[in-house]
Design a protein around this motif. Structure first.
Motif, PDB file in Angstrom:
ATOM      1  N   SER A   1     -16.677  12.159-125.702  1.00 13.43           N
ATOM      2  CA  SER A   1     -15.481  12.036-126.542  1.00 13.43           C
ATOM      3  C   SER A   1     -15.820  12.218-128.017  1.00 13.43           C
ATOM      4  O   SER A   1     -15.036  12.789-128.778  1.00 13.43           O
ATOM      5  CB  SER A   1     -14.809  10.674-126.319  1.00 13.43           C
ATOM      6  OG  SER A   1     -14.330  10.574-125.002  1.00 13.43           O
ATOM      7  N   TRP A   2     -16.998  11.723-128.415  1.00 16.04           N
ATOM      8  CA  TRP A   2     -17.415  11.909-129.807  1.00 16.04           C
ATOM      9  C   TRP A   2     -17.627  13.392-130.096  1.00 16.04           C
ATOM     10  O   TRP A   2     -17.232  13.900-131.144  1.00 16.04           O
ATOM     11  CB  TRP A   2     -18.690  11.102-130.091  1.00 16.04           C
ATOM     12  CG  TRP A   2     -18.389   9.657-130.329  1.00 16.04           C
ATOM     13  CD1 TRP A   2     -17.914   8.762-129.407  1.00 16.04           C
ATOM     14  CD2 TRP A   2     -18.507   8.952-131.551  1.00 16.04           C
ATOM     15  NE1 TRP A   2     -17.746   7.537-129.991  1.00 16.04           N
ATOM     16  CE2 TRP A   2     -18.097   7.619-131.304  1.00 16.04           C
ATOM     17  CE3 TRP A   2     -18.930   9.295-132.827  1.00 16.04           C
ATOM     18  CZ2 TRP A   2     -18.093   6.655-132.299  1.00 16.04           C
ATOM     19  CZ3 TRP A   2     -18.928   8.327-133.820  1.00 16.04           C
ATOM     20  CH2 TRP A   2     -18.504   7.024-133.550  1.00 16.04           C
ATOM     21  N   ALA A   3     -18.268  14.087-129.168  1.00 13.92           N
ATOM     22  CA  ALA A   3     -18.483  15.525-129.350  1.00 13.92           C
ATOM     23  C   ALA A   3     -17.150  16.269-129.388  1.00 13.92           C
ATOM     24  O   ALA A   3     -16.965  17.202-130.177  1.00 13.92           O
ATOM     25  CB  ALA A   3     -19.364  16.065-128.230  1.00 13.92           C
ATOM     26  N   ALA A   4     -16.214  15.844-128.551  1.00 10.85           N
ATOM     27  CA  ALA A   4     -14.904  16.492-128.514  1.00 10.85           C
ATOM     28  C   ALA A   4     -14.153  16.281-129.825  1.00 10.85           C
ATOM     29  O   ALA A   4     -13.478  17.191-130.320  1.00 10.85           O
ATOM     30  CB  ALA A   4     -14.091  15.961-127.342  1.00 10.85           C
ATOM     31  N   LEU A   5     -14.271  15.085-130.412  1.00 14.92           N
ATOM     32  CA  LEU A   5     -13.598  14.858-131.687  1.00 14.92           C
ATOM     33  C   LEU A   5     -14.230  15.706-132.790  1.00 14.92           C
ATOM     34  O   LEU A   5     -13.531  16.235-133.651  1.00 14.92           O
ATOM     35  CB  LEU A   5     -13.598  13.384-132.089  1.00 14.92           C
ATOM     36  CG  LEU A   5     -12.655  13.146-133.276  1.00 14.92           C
ATOM     37  CD1 LEU A   5     -11.663  12.051-132.985  1.00 14.92           C
ATOM     38  CD2 LEU A   5     -13.396  12.875-134.566  1.00 14.92           C
ATOM     39  N   ARG A   6     -15.557  15.871-132.745  1.00 11.02           N
ATOM     40  CA  ARG A   6     -16.206  16.763-133.721  1.00 11.02           C
ATOM     41  C   ARG A   6     -15.648  18.181-133.610  1.00 11.02           C
ATOM     42  O   ARG A   6     -15.424  18.851-134.609  1.00 11.02           O
ATOM     43  CB  ARG A   6     -17.715  16.783-133.501  1.00 11.02           C
ATOM     44  CG  ARG A   6     -18.427  15.539-133.938  1.00 11.02           C
ATOM     45  CD  ARG A   6     -19.947  15.723-133.841  1.00 11.02           C
ATOM     46  NE  ARG A   6     -20.584  14.435-133.834  1.00 11.02           N
ATOM     47  CZ  ARG A   6     -21.060  13.825-132.747  1.00 11.02           C
ATOM     48  NH1 ARG A   6     -21.007  14.412-131.565  1.00 11.02           N
ATOM     49  NH2 ARG A   6     -21.606  12.637-132.843  1.00 11.02           N
ATOM     50  N   ALA A   7     -15.431  18.626-132.391  1.00 14.04           N
ATOM     51  CA  ALA A   7     -14.858  19.959-132.192  1.00 14.04           C
ATOM     52  C   ALA A   7     -13.452  20.037-132.778  1.00 14.04           C
ATOM     53  O   ALA A   7     -13.057  21.063-133.344  1.00 14.04           O
ATOM     54  CB  ALA A   7     -14.842  20.309-130.709  1.00 14.04           C
ATOM     55  N   GLU A   8     -12.699  18.955-132.667  1.00 14.48           N
ATOM     56  CA  GLU A   8     -11.358  18.907-133.254  1.00 14.48           C
ATOM     57  C   GLU A   8     -11.424  18.908-134.781  1.00 14.48           C
ATOM     58  O   GLU A   8     -10.569  19.511-135.445  1.00 14.48           O
ATOM     59  CB  GLU A   8     -10.607  17.669-132.752  1.00 14.48           C
ATOM     60  CG  GLU A   8     -10.218  17.737-131.294  1.00 14.48           C
ATOM     61  CD  GLU A   8      -9.139  18.765-131.040  1.00 14.48           C
ATOM     62  OE1 GLU A   8      -8.047  18.658-131.621  1.00 14.48           O
ATOM     63  OE2 GLU A   8      -9.388  19.697-130.247  1.00 14.48           O
ATOM     64  N   GLN A   9     -12.429  18.224-135.341  1.00  9.68           N
ATOM     65  CA  GLN A   9     -12.621  18.266-136.789  1.00  9.68           C
ATOM     66  C   GLN A   9     -12.879  19.703-137.245  1.00  9.68           C
ATOM     67  O   GLN A   9     -12.314  20.168-138.234  1.00  9.68           O
ATOM     68  CB  GLN A   9     -13.789  17.367-137.206  1.00  9.68           C
ATOM     69  CG  GLN A   9     -13.515  15.889-137.077  1.00  9.68           C
ATOM     70  CD  GLN A   9     -14.741  15.059-137.443  1.00  9.68           C
ATOM     71  OE1 GLN A   9     -15.838  15.277-136.926  1.00  9.68           O
ATOM     72  NE2 GLN A   9     -14.547  14.095-138.330  1.00  9.68           N
ATOM     73  N   ALA A  10     -13.741  20.393-136.514  1.00 12.29           N
ATOM     74  CA  ALA A  10     -14.061  21.786-136.847  1.00 12.29           C
ATOM     75  C   ALA A  10     -12.822  22.669-136.717  1.00 12.29           C
ATOM     76  O   ALA A  10     -12.575  23.545-137.559  1.00 12.29           O
ATOM     77  CB  ALA A  10     -15.178  22.301-135.942  1.00 12.29           C
ATOM     78  N   LYS A  11     -12.044  22.432-135.681  1.00  8.61           N
ATOM     79  CA  LYS A  11     -10.819  23.210-135.463  1.00  8.61           C
ATOM     80  C   LYS A  11      -9.850  23.047-136.633  1.00  8.61           C
ATOM     81  O   LYS A  11      -9.257  24.023-137.115  1.00  8.61           O
ATOM     82  CB  LYS A  11     -10.169  22.759-134.153  1.00  8.61           C
ATOM     83  CG  LYS A  11      -8.926  23.502-133.756  1.00  8.61           C
ATOM     84  CD  LYS A  11      -8.435  22.965-132.410  1.00  8.61           C
ATOM     85  CE  LYS A  11      -7.086  23.535-132.022  1.00  8.61           C
ATOM     86  NZ  LYS A  11      -6.591  22.938-130.766  1.00  8.61           N
TER      87      LYS A  11
ATOM     88  N   LEU B   1      -3.417  15.859-135.879  1.00  8.75           N
ATOM     89  CA  LEU B   1      -3.262  14.720-136.789  1.00  8.75           C
ATOM     90  C   LEU B   1      -3.842  15.029-138.163  1.00  8.75           C
ATOM     91  O   LEU B   1      -3.224  14.765-139.195  1.00  8.75           O
ATOM     92  CB  LEU B   1      -3.950  13.478-136.217  1.00  8.75           C
ATOM     93  CG  LEU B   1      -3.411  12.885-134.925  1.00  8.75           C
ATOM     94  CD1 LEU B   1      -4.315  11.759-134.434  1.00  8.75           C
ATOM     95  CD2 LEU B   1      -1.989  12.383-135.116  1.00  8.75           C
ATOM     96  N   LEU B   2      -5.050  15.585-138.169  1.00  8.10           N
ATOM     97  CA  LEU B   2      -5.728  15.856-139.436  1.00  8.10           C
ATOM     98  C   LEU B   2      -5.038  16.982-140.199  1.00  8.10           C
ATOM     99  O   LEU B   2      -4.908  16.929-141.429  1.00  8.10           O
ATOM    100  CB  LEU B   2      -7.197  16.186-139.182  1.00  8.10           C
ATOM    101  CG  LEU B   2      -8.089  16.355-140.410  1.00  8.10           C
ATOM    102  CD1 LEU B   2      -7.969  15.172-141.367  1.00  8.10           C
ATOM    103  CD2 LEU B   2      -9.539  16.543-139.978  1.00  8.10           C
ATOM    104  N   THR B   3      -4.563  17.987-139.502  1.00  4.41           N
ATOM    105  CA  THR B   3      -3.847  19.086-140.148  1.00  4.41           C
ATOM    106  C   THR B   3      -2.566  18.570-140.807  1.00  4.41           C
ATOM    107  O   THR B   3      -2.262  18.925-141.952  1.00  4.41           O
ATOM    108  CB  THR B   3      -3.520  20.187-139.122  1.00  4.41           C
ATOM    109  OG1 THR B   3      -4.752  20.693-138.590  1.00  4.41           O
ATOM    110  CG2 THR B   3      -2.742  21.319-139.751  1.00  4.41           C
ATOM    111  N   ALA B   4      -1.838  17.717-140.109  1.00  8.20           N
ATOM    112  CA  ALA B   4      -0.613  17.139-140.670  1.00  8.20           C
ATOM    113  C   ALA B   4      -0.932  16.256-141.874  1.00  8.20           C
ATOM    114  O   ALA B   4      -0.205  16.269-142.875  1.00  8.20           O
ATOM    115  CB  ALA B   4       0.130  16.341-139.601  1.00  8.20           C
ATOM    116  N   LEU B   5      -2.013  15.497-141.791  1.00  4.16           N
ATOM    117  CA  LEU B   5      -2.414  14.626-142.903  1.00  4.16           C
ATOM    118  C   LEU B   5      -2.746  15.449-144.150  1.00  4.16           C
ATOM    119  O   LEU B   5      -2.314  15.113-145.256  1.00  4.16           O
ATOM    120  CB  LEU B   5      -3.605  13.767-142.479  1.00  4.16           C
ATOM    121  CG  LEU B   5      -4.142  12.797-143.524  1.00  4.16           C
ATOM    122  CD1 LEU B   5      -4.615  11.518-142.857  1.00  4.16           C
ATOM    123  CD2 LEU B   5      -5.287  13.388-144.320  1.00  4.16           C
TER     124      LEU B   5
END
Length: 197
Positions: free
Chosen positions: A145-155, A108-112
């Motif tokens: 889930s919060w930690a997992a989203l942080r990992a997605e932000q980093a990715k 989502l963030l990459t597309a944005l």
């Protein structure tokens, strides 16, 4: 008083460091999904967005305060209108509302980011992604889930050129989704901007 506290810290510190005027445009709305900030052109034919397009279709929104969750609403109302400005970079401080579907967040963030760069006609437009602050009690299962989203932000930050993750997980309060410490994030943002120059 109505301006982002992190933005105020960032703007003042950047002005002091550079010795030139610094202008900030605030386009923010709390409690929103990344999809609200993405154009319909990107989402309409992509299965990544099919569930949110159905869930938050305008016809399904019952309350005025939920209009901001309709996909593309904030893109249309708060991003597209400022496309004519020369923007040197974006601070992206969002993610809490996407925690429930963290598996998709990097995409989502990459597309944005790609979408905004197209709008501002700058394929190197910097994004400074502020990591989600700490939240929830240590024994709360929701912390995973919060930690997992942080990992997605980093990715996302690692996979996109000119995108930088700003560490923020060491700030925050277990019982307040809005961390009181705005100075740390604002200062780290300035440091990231200056090191990128």
């Amino acid at each position: 008083r109505d301006f982002s506290a992190v933005g105020v810290v960032f703007g003042k510190k950047l002005h002091n460091e550079l010795g030139v005027p610094v202008g900030l445009i605030q386009s923010t709305w709390g409690g929103t999904h990344a999809e609200s900030w993405t154009s319909m052109e990107v989402m309409k034919d992509d299965t990544l967005y099919s569930d949110v397009l159905q869930q938050f279709a305008l016809k399904n929104v019952k309350r005025n305060k939920d209009y901001c969750k309709v996909p593309s609403t904030l893109w249309n109302g708060m991003i597209a209108p400022i496309a004519g400005y020369t923007v040197k970079g974006n601070i992206w401080y969002q993610g809490e509302s996407n925690v429930g579907k963290w598996q998709e967040y990097s995409s989502l963030l990459t597309a944005l980011m790609k979408d905004w760069r197209k709008l501002f006609q700058n394929d190197k437009l910097p994004f400074y992604i502020v990591e989600l602050a700490d939240f929830l009690a240590p024994d709360d299962p929701g912390r995973a889930s919060w930690a997992a989203l942080r990992a997605e932000q980093a990715k996302a930050a690692q996979s996109v050129d000119h995108a930088t993750l700003i560490k923020n997980s060491d700030t925050g309060e277990w019982n307040d989704i809005h961390p009181l410490d705005k100075k740390t994030a604002g200062t780290r943002l300035v440091e990231a901007v200056l090191s990128a120059e």
